[in-house]
Design a protein around this motif. Structure first.
Motif, PDB file in Angstrom:
ATOM      1  N   PRO A 155       0.166  -1.000   0.078  1.00  0.00           N
ATOM      2  CA  PRO A 155      -0.136  -0.288   0.204  1.00  0.00           C
ATOM      3  C   PRO A 155       0.622   1.160  -0.037  1.00  0.00           C
ATOM      4  O   PRO A 155       0.386   1.844  -0.583  1.00  0.00           O
ATOM      5  N   GLY A 156       1.936   1.712   0.872  1.00  0.00           N
ATOM      6  CA  GLY A 156       2.607   2.147   0.699  1.00  0.00           C
ATOM      7  C   GLY A 156       3.686   2.703  -0.417  1.00  0.00           C
ATOM      8  O   GLY A 156       3.528   4.027  -1.019  1.00  0.00           O
ATOM      9  N   LEU A 157       4.006   1.990  -1.056  1.00  0.00           N
ATOM     10  CA  LEU A 157       4.703   2.029  -2.513  1.00  0.00           C
ATOM     11  C   LEU A 157       3.802   2.861  -3.384  1.00  0.00           C
ATOM     12  O   LEU A 157       3.350   3.404  -4.556  1.00  0.00           O
ATOM     13  N   ALA A 158       2.372   2.065  -3.571  1.00  0.00           N
ATOM     14  CA  ALA A 158       0.780   2.199  -4.549  1.00  0.00           C
ATOM     15  C   ALA A 158       0.733   3.758  -4.331  1.00  0.00           C
ATOM     16  O   ALA A 158       0.598   3.817  -5.316  1.00  0.00           O
ATOM     17  N   ALA A 159       0.735   4.423  -3.507  1.00  0.00           N
ATOM     18  CA  ALA A 159       0.198   5.541  -2.668  1.00  0.00           C
ATOM     19  C   ALA A 159       1.825   6.616  -3.307  1.00  0.00           C
ATOM     20  O   ALA A 159       1.806   7.559  -4.204  1.00  0.00           O
ATOM     21  N   GLU A 160       2.985   5.826  -3.173  1.00  0.00           N
ATOM     22  CA  GLU A 160       3.835   6.989  -3.787  1.00  0.00           C
ATOM     23  C   GLU A 160       3.818   7.106  -4.752  1.00  0.00           C
ATOM     24  O   GLU A 160       4.389   7.968  -5.680  1.00  0.00           O
ATOM     25  N   LEU A 214      15.332  -5.966 -13.359  1.00  0.00           N
ATOM     26  CA  LEU A 214      15.587  -7.612 -13.336  1.00  0.00           C
ATOM     27  C   LEU A 214      16.203  -8.303 -13.647  1.00  0.00           C
ATOM     28  O   LEU A 214      16.679  -8.714 -14.879  1.00  0.00           O
ATOM     29  N   GLN A 215      17.552  -8.785 -13.817  1.00  0.00           N
ATOM     30  CA  GLN A 215      18.623  -9.378 -14.067  1.00  0.00           C
ATOM     31  C   GLN A 215      18.987  -8.351 -15.347  1.00  0.00           C
ATOM     32  O   GLN A 215      19.084  -9.365 -16.271  1.00  0.00           O
ATOM     33  N   GLY A 216      19.554  -7.503 -15.409  1.00  0.00           N
ATOM     34  CA  GLY A 216      19.481  -6.782 -16.363  1.00  0.00           C
ATOM     35  C   GLY A 216      18.128  -6.334 -17.547  1.00  0.00           C
ATOM     36  O   GLY A 216      18.224  -5.959 -18.218  1.00  0.00           O
ATOM     37  N   TYR A 217      16.580  -7.299 -17.174  1.00  0.00           N
ATOM     38  CA  TYR A 217      15.410  -6.885 -18.321  1.00  0.00           C
ATOM     39  C   TYR A 217      15.070  -6.084 -17.286  1.00  0.00           C
ATOM     40  O   TYR A 217      14.716  -6.002 -16.469  1.00  0.00           O
ATOM     41  N   ALA A 218      14.770  -4.863 -18.282  1.00  0.00           N
ATOM     42  CA  ALA A 218      13.401  -3.753 -17.654  1.00  0.00           C
ATOM     43  C   ALA A 218      12.378  -4.540 -18.079  1.00  0.00           C
ATOM     44  O   ALA A 218      11.464  -4.590 -19.097  1.00  0.00           O
ATOM     45  N   GLN A 219      11.085  -4.214 -17.089  1.00  0.00           N
ATOM     46  CA  GLN A 219      10.081  -4.883 -16.761  1.00  0.00           C
ATOM     47  C   GLN A 219       9.075  -4.197 -16.731  1.00  0.00           C
ATOM     48  O   GLN A 219       8.721  -3.585 -15.283  1.00  0.00           O
ATOM     49  N   PRO A 220       8.416  -3.633 -17.590  1.00  0.00           N
ATOM     50  CA  PRO A 220       7.090  -2.619 -17.234  1.00  0.00           C
ATOM     51  C   PRO A 220       5.450  -3.362 -16.310  1.00  0.00           C
ATOM     52  O   PRO A 220       5.629  -4.230 -16.825  1.00  0.00           O
ATOM     53  N   PHE A 221       5.246  -2.642 -15.606  1.00  0.00           N
ATOM     54  CA  PHE A 221       4.677  -3.102 -14.571  1.00  0.00           C
ATOM     55  C   PHE A 221       3.238  -1.821 -14.329  1.00  0.00           C
ATOM     56  O   PHE A 221       3.810  -0.720 -14.299  1.00  0.00           O
ATOM     57  N   ARG A 222       1.891  -2.646 -13.739  1.00  0.00           N
ATOM     58  CA  ARG A 222       0.985  -1.077 -13.569  1.00  0.00           C
ATOM     59  C   ARG A 222       0.925  -1.872 -12.174  1.00  0.00           C
ATOM     60  O   ARG A 222       0.456  -2.669 -11.704  1.00  0.00           O
ATOM     61  N   VAL A 223      -0.341  -0.774 -11.162  1.00  0.00           N
ATOM     62  CA  VAL A 223      -0.513  -1.801 -10.084  1.00  0.00           C
ATOM     63  C   VAL A 223      -2.385  -2.014 -10.355  1.00  0.00           C
ATOM     64  O   VAL A 223      -2.454  -0.931 -10.372  1.00  0.00           O
ATOM     65  N   ALA A 224      -2.008  -3.050 -10.061  1.00  0.00           N
ATOM     66  CA  ALA A 224      -3.577  -3.170 -10.097  1.00  0.00           C
ATOM     67  C   ALA A 224      -4.482  -3.667  -8.867  1.00  0.00           C
ATOM     68  O   ALA A 224      -5.577  -3.732  -8.317  1.00  0.00           O
ATOM     69  N   ASP A 225      -2.939  -4.346  -7.296  1.00  0.00           N
ATOM     70  CA  ASP A 225      -3.940  -4.707  -6.403  1.00  0.00           C
ATOM     71  C   ASP A 225      -2.783  -4.322  -5.547  1.00  0.00           C
ATOM     72  O   ASP A 225      -1.773  -3.875  -5.412  1.00  0.00           O
ATOM     73  N   PRO A 253       3.647 -13.873   0.483  1.00  0.00           N
ATOM     74  CA  PRO A 253       4.226 -15.353   0.867  1.00  0.00           C
ATOM     75  C   PRO A 253       5.947 -15.029   0.397  1.00  0.00           C
ATOM     76  O   PRO A 253       5.409 -14.741  -1.201  1.00  0.00           O
ATOM     77  N   LEU A 254       7.255 -14.614   0.910  1.00  0.00           N
ATOM     78  CA  LEU A 254       7.697 -14.991   0.218  1.00  0.00           C
ATOM     79  C   LEU A 254       8.639 -13.617   0.616  1.00  0.00           C
ATOM     80  O   LEU A 254       9.506 -13.021   0.093  1.00  0.00           O
ATOM     81  N   VAL A 255       7.925 -12.455   0.718  1.00  0.00           N
ATOM     82  CA  VAL A 255       8.402 -11.114   0.973  1.00  0.00           C
ATOM     83  C   VAL A 255       8.483 -11.300   2.640  1.00  0.00           C
ATOM     84  O   VAL A 255       7.640 -11.658   3.509  1.00  0.00           O
ATOM     85  N   PRO A 256       9.420 -10.917   3.058  1.00  0.00           N
ATOM     86  CA  PRO A 256      10.385 -10.559   4.527  1.00  0.00           C
ATOM     87  C   PRO A 256       8.973 -10.461   5.281  1.00  0.00           C
ATOM     88  O   PRO A 256       8.691  -9.207   4.658  1.00  0.00           O
ATOM     89  N   PRO A 257       8.842 -10.620   6.635  1.00  0.00           N
ATOM     90  CA  PRO A 257       8.041  -9.212   7.319  1.00  0.00           C
ATOM     91  C   PRO A 257       7.878  -7.911   7.764  1.00  0.00           C
ATOM     92  O   PRO A 257       7.349  -7.253   7.414  1.00  0.00           O
ATOM     93  N   ASP A 258       9.451  -7.578   7.446  1.00  0.00           N
ATOM     94  CA  ASP A 258       9.869  -6.516   8.011  1.00  0.00           C
ATOM     95  C   ASP A 258      10.790  -5.335   6.236  1.00  0.00           C
ATOM     96  O   ASP A 258      10.290  -4.244   6.481  1.00  0.00           O
ATOM     97  N   VAL A 259      10.055  -5.753   5.520  1.00  0.00           N
ATOM     98  CA  VAL A 259      10.087  -5.507   3.811  1.00  0.00           C
ATOM     99  C   VAL A 259       8.714  -4.519   4.434  1.00  0.00           C
ATOM    100  O   VAL A 259       7.318  -5.596   3.822  1.00  0.00           O
ATOM    101  N   ASP A 260       8.451  -3.456   3.305  1.00  0.00           N
ATOM    102  CA  ASP A 260       7.137  -2.543   3.284  1.00  0.00           C
ATOM    103  C   ASP A 260       7.088  -2.160   2.518  1.00  0.00           C
ATOM    104  O   ASP A 260       5.750  -1.824   1.907  1.00  0.00           O
ATOM    105  N   ARG A 261       8.208  -2.296   1.275  1.00  0.00           N
ATOM    106  CA  ARG A 261       8.146  -1.804  -0.271  1.00  0.00           C
ATOM    107  C   ARG A 261       8.042  -2.891  -0.992  1.00  0.00           C
ATOM    108  O   ARG A 261       9.047  -3.705  -1.011  1.00  0.00           O
ATOM    109  N   PHE A 262       6.953  -4.073  -1.838  1.00  0.00           N
ATOM    110  CA  PHE A 262       7.212  -4.862  -2.654  1.00  0.00           C
ATOM    111  C   PHE A 262       6.025  -4.593  -3.301  1.00  0.00           C
ATOM    112  O   PHE A 262       5.596  -3.847  -3.561  1.00  0.00           O
ATOM    113  N   VAL A 263       6.779  -5.737  -4.881  1.00  0.00           N
ATOM    114  CA  VAL A 263       6.302  -5.510  -5.866  1.00  0.00           C
ATOM    115  C   VAL A 263       7.193  -6.949  -6.612  1.00  0.00           C
ATOM    116  O   VAL A 263       7.077  -7.733  -6.731  1.00  0.00           O
TER     117      VAL A 263
END
Length: 921
Positions: free
Chosen positions: A638-643, A657-668, A674-684
């Motif tokens: 949520p915090g990153l989506a607001a930014e 990612l590994q030298g490849y530019a990946q375009p994305f849009r905020v969908a949700d 899962p697999l995102v550490p609990p102390d990480v609050d900025r993720f995609v």
């Protein structure tokens, strides 16, 4: 003496009553003394286990001197031995608490890596680099299998003598007598002679916990990469190498192990202070403070929880003592009334009761205190409890005299008439209890508490709320029974009518309050334990949302197929996880936002793998979508989506990612995944199957289309997995690790890819392993003790209170039963009558206690710091069907106990005499 003999005779005459009072006083003293002692022992044991299972890096405090040329010019000086003697000096300079906690210590001196050459190495065409290391004490931690240890004196022109580990010598074709040459570390070439080969006595000895390890050789990562090894020499041998100008590094390592829970805070502060202001010229390396702080937080939370449970237990025992005293005073009302009638003072009965109570209760409390001190534990656990035992003994001793003074009813008078109106004192007391409970609850929610702190308000709120709930239920309890009595009056037969009429009389106020407090304590333990278990399950699922996670750096895409061919593995799915990535706009220009963590998953594959593994993972629809024109849909914090929205990038943004530019849009958006550490609050989180054409970073033209992870030089481009999730049962963890290492090797050596630095070995984490790590060791022993004691004690004390409820009205029911038996009431009908009379009372008490036990965690969980037991996952209290089953089982046991107690009591009282002598008709 005659007076004492009279007291002894009366105690013997009423032995059952005084035995009950004595046992309750003993239990109270045992709880006051034994619970802190046991808790202290479990905390110390948990600390030892917690520290012992930590890796060496999280137990050691290392002071290191900068790697500089320490000699040169061919002048040999005793540099190594001189610096080794600084072990004592440096330890003396440590902060006091840290210095006292040092269990073991080692000094180590070693050169930089240098090229090692010689005929035996050339025979196998081995490329080897080595460090020359001196570590005093190593000779006592190993045994020689060949040759001897390096000499303590090196003559002029003599080679430096070294000893090698058996594994190293065998792999590199070396043996005692091998002649080598050490060069390329910045100094002149040094002749080296292997004089011994050794094996460690115990590989877990702390002297071997150094990197690189002296026990094994490090394999090369690829072609043209060298083997890395360590050769052990004496102080004199290292001094000879130093004299040639070889760069050398000195380090002093202290292992912390002699720790006490009471000193943990000082140790943590000392270590952090030392890290901020290290001794002159040295650097400090430590990771001790993190596990110690985690343990201290867990112990604080466990002690807070134990204090809440203990408060409920102590309140229950105190209530039982009051009930026992009231019952004993009521049984002797005629005796005390006769004393007054014969000219005695109104307090003569109380004085007599006091003399009898002094003879029984203090010795019983002393015995409980002694038994408590005999329990395993340290004296620190009983510090400050002696005065509590004294207070408990005095109050228990005064319970019977005060009950005698408070017994104002005439002997044989009826106390159970439903028409009795409560007096002003009782109403005032009840309103005060309810008001205090509401006020305390409001204050604890409004004021808040530091997690893990023990606060008098915190430990009193559960008892106050349980007592207030019992008071309210007792006020409301007769009304529905009166309506039921009107229905029963129209029914055929007298059993139901008489039973409901008896149940509508509120004669067992005290026992009901005690039952509610006891059951609330037991239910609280069960609900909180269930919430912690569920929180641990969620934490384990966040870390490993499948049966196992094979994690590495970069793995060849065909590693998934190799994993599925292993026995016990049914399914696998790739994962890519990278941190500290920058977000750019559609043109590739940095957006100026803080770094983010990016997770790439195959949405359908993740859902199927988790389902196959029996793990509860919810994959949002946005991650299940297929490929479509435009940027890939992403699940964003949520915090990153607001930014991104404020920057106008929520419609299109780029991550590399590994030298490849990946375009994305905020969908949700989601708070976690899962697999995102609990102390990480900025993720995609991106769906791998929906990625558009990968674009090489920094280029304007898109790269080749890839339907999945790519591999260098294979004709398929795109990111490659850094991990694989697998589902299955009975697989071999080591086989998974070998498959992961092989996948990394294939990626680094496949196609036209040029291998970089050596990758770390693949790591395998199973869901069961992650779950067991959360539930074992540390402060969990203290937590289990609190839950077990609270649940068992609450259930036992609750049943005892039910027995008091039966005995409170036993004489009145015996008189009624005597009359009804003369009118033809059978034994079966009498049991039915008793069940009908007691079931509403027992059900109301049990349900009220269970409801309060389920609601208390909702009020107290934020203040208990329970996240320390779940790896940081908040504990969510939820309804448990098992609680309903436990209440039903407890109700059945309570009713069976009630019938048994009533039967035994009627046999002892002899119903014929009750009918003949009873005055209550």
């Amino acid at each position: 003496m005659a007076a004492l003999a009279g007291v002894v005779r009366r105690v013997r005459a009423f032995a059952g009553q005084f035995l009950l009072l004595g046992v309750l006083a003993l239990v109270a003293a045992l709880l006051v003394t034994g619970v802190p002692r046991t808790a202290d022992r479990l905390a110390e044991q948990g600390l030892r286990e917690h520290v012992a299972e930590r890796p060496a890096a999280e137990r050691d405090l290392t002071l290191t001197a900068a790697e500089l040329p320490a000699g040169g010019g061919g002048v040999v000086a005793p540099v190594t031995a001189t610096r080794g003697r600084e072990l004592d000096t440096l330890q003396a300079g440590l902060p006091g608490a840290v210095r006292e906690a040092v269990q073991s210590r080692w000094f180590l001196a070693e050169t930089a890596f240098g090229r090692l050459t010689g005929p035996d190495l050339a025979a196998k065409n081995y490329l080897v680099v080595t460090r020359l290391r001196a570590a005093p004490g190593v000779t006592g931690a190993a045994t020689l299998t060949e040759g001897r240890w390096p000499a303590e004196v090196v003559g002029a022109g003599q080679p430096v003598e070294v000893a090698l580990a058996d594994d190293t010598a065998r792999k590199l074709n070396l043996r005692a007598g091998s002649r080598l040459r050490f060069s390329g570390a910045g100094g002149e070439p040094v002749p080296v002679l292997v004089v011994g080969v050794f094996e460690p006595v115990r590989t877990g000895d702390g002297i071997w916990n150094t990197l690189p390890s002296a026990l094994r050789v490090t394999e090369p990562a690829g072609d043209a990469e060298p083997y890395e090894m360590v050769a052990l020499t004496s102080d004199a041998g290292l001094d000879a190498a130093i004299a040639t100008g070889v760069p050398v590094r000195f380090s002093w390592r202290y292992r912390l192990g002699d720790l006490d829970v009471a000193d943990l805070g000082a140790v943590i502060d000392g270590v952090r202070r030392l890290e901020r202001t290290p001794p002159g010229g040295l650097s400090v390396t430590q990771a001790v403070d993190v596990p110690l702080r985690q343990f201290l937080d867990a112990v604080s939370a466990a002690r807070t929880l134990l204090a809440v449970i203990a408060a409920g237990m102590f309140a229950t025992v105190a209530g039982l003592i009051v009930l026992a005293a009231r019952l004993a005073a009521r049984r002797r009302e005629a005796e005390f009334a006769l004393l007054v009638a014969r000219g005695g003072a109104p307090t003569s009965g109380a004085r007599r009761s006091l003399a009898e109570s002094v003879l029984v209760v203090p010795p019983a409390a002393a015995l409980g205190w002694l038994l408590g001190r005999l329990l395993p534990g340290s004296t620190a656990g009983t510090a400050g409890t002696d005065w509590l035992v004294l207070v408990a003994a005095v109050l228990a001793t005064l319970a019977l005299p005060l009950a005698t003074l408070g017994s104002s009813a005439l002997p044989g008078g009826r106390r159970d008439l439903s028409g009795r109106r409560a007096g002003g004192r009782r109403l005032t007391l009840e309103l005060l209890v309810v008001a205090l409970a509401v006020l305390a609850t409001f204050l604890i929610r409004r004021r808040g508490l530091s997690p893990g702190s023990v606060d008098p308000l915190l430990v009193s709120v559960p008892v106050l709320l349980a007592v207030a709930a019992a008071v309210l239920v007792l006020r409301l309890y007769p009304w529905p029974l009166r309506l039921l009595g009107r229905v029963a009056a129209r029914m055929r037969g007298s059993v139901t009518f008489l039973g409901v009429a008896g149940a509508s009389r509120s004669a067992a106020t005290g026992p009901v309050v005690v039952v509610v407090v006891a059951v609330a304590t037991a239910a609280f333990c069960g609900v909180v334990a269930g919430g912690i278990e569920a929180g641990r399950d969620r934490t384990a699922t966040t870390a490993v949302p499948a049966s196992a996670l094979v994690d590495g750096e970069r793995l060849a895409p065909d590693t998934g197929a190799a994993l599925q061919r292993l026995p016990g593995v049914r399914r696998s799915t790739p994962v890519l996880r990278e941190g500290a990535l920058r977000v750019a706009d559609a043109r590739g220009v940095d957006a100026g936002l803080a770094a983010v963590t990016v997770l790439l998953v195959d949405g359908p594959g993740l859902a199927e793998t988790a389902r196959d593994a029996g793990v509860d993972v919810s994959v949002p629809p946005v991650l299940r979508a297929g490929r479509s024109p435009g940027p890939a849909p992403a699940l964003v914090s949520p915090g990153l989506a607001a930014e991104l929205a404020r920057a106008g990038l929520d419609g299109t943004a780029l991550v590399t990612l590994q030298g490849y530019a990946q375009p994305f849009r905020v969908a949700d958006t989601a708070e976690g995944f899962p697999l995102v550490p609990p102390d990480v609050d900025r993720f995609v989180v991106l769906p791998w199957q929906a990625l558009p054409e990968p674009v090489s970073a920094g280029l304007d033209t898109p790269g080749p289309v890839s339907s999945g992870p790519g591999t260098p030089g294979s004709g398929v481009s795109g990111p490659v997995p850094t991990a694989f999730l697998v589902a299955g049962d009975g697989f071999d963890v080591e086989a998974l690790r070998r498959a992961g290492d092989e996948g990394q090797r294939r990626y680094q050596t496949g196609g036209s890819f040029a291998a970089g630095e050596r990758p770390r070995g693949a790591e395998v984490t199973t869901w069961r392993g992650a779950r067991q790590q959360l539930g074992g060791g540390g402060a969990n022993g203290l937590l289990v003790f609190g839950f077990a004691a609270g649940a068992a004690g609450g259930a036992a004390f609750g049943l005892l209170a039910v027995a008091f409820a039966v005995l409170a009205g036993a004489r009145t029911r015996a008189q009624v039963l005597s009359r009804l038996r003369t009118l033809g009431l059978s034994r079966r009908q009498w049991r039915g009558l008793l069940l009908v009379e007691l079931t509403p009372l027992v059900a109301a008490a049990l349900l009220t206690g269970a409801l309060m036990g389920a609601l208390l965690p909702l009020l107290l969980t934020p203040a208990l710091g329970l996240a320390a037991f779940t790896g940081g996952e908040p504990v969510r209290v939820a309804f448990s069907p098992g609680l309903v089953g436990a209440v039903l089982a407890a109700g059945a046991v309570a009713l069976a106990l009630a019938v048994t107690v009533e039967t035994v009591n009627n046999r002892r009282m002899r119903l014929g005499e009750v009918l003949r002598l009873g005055e209550g008709s």
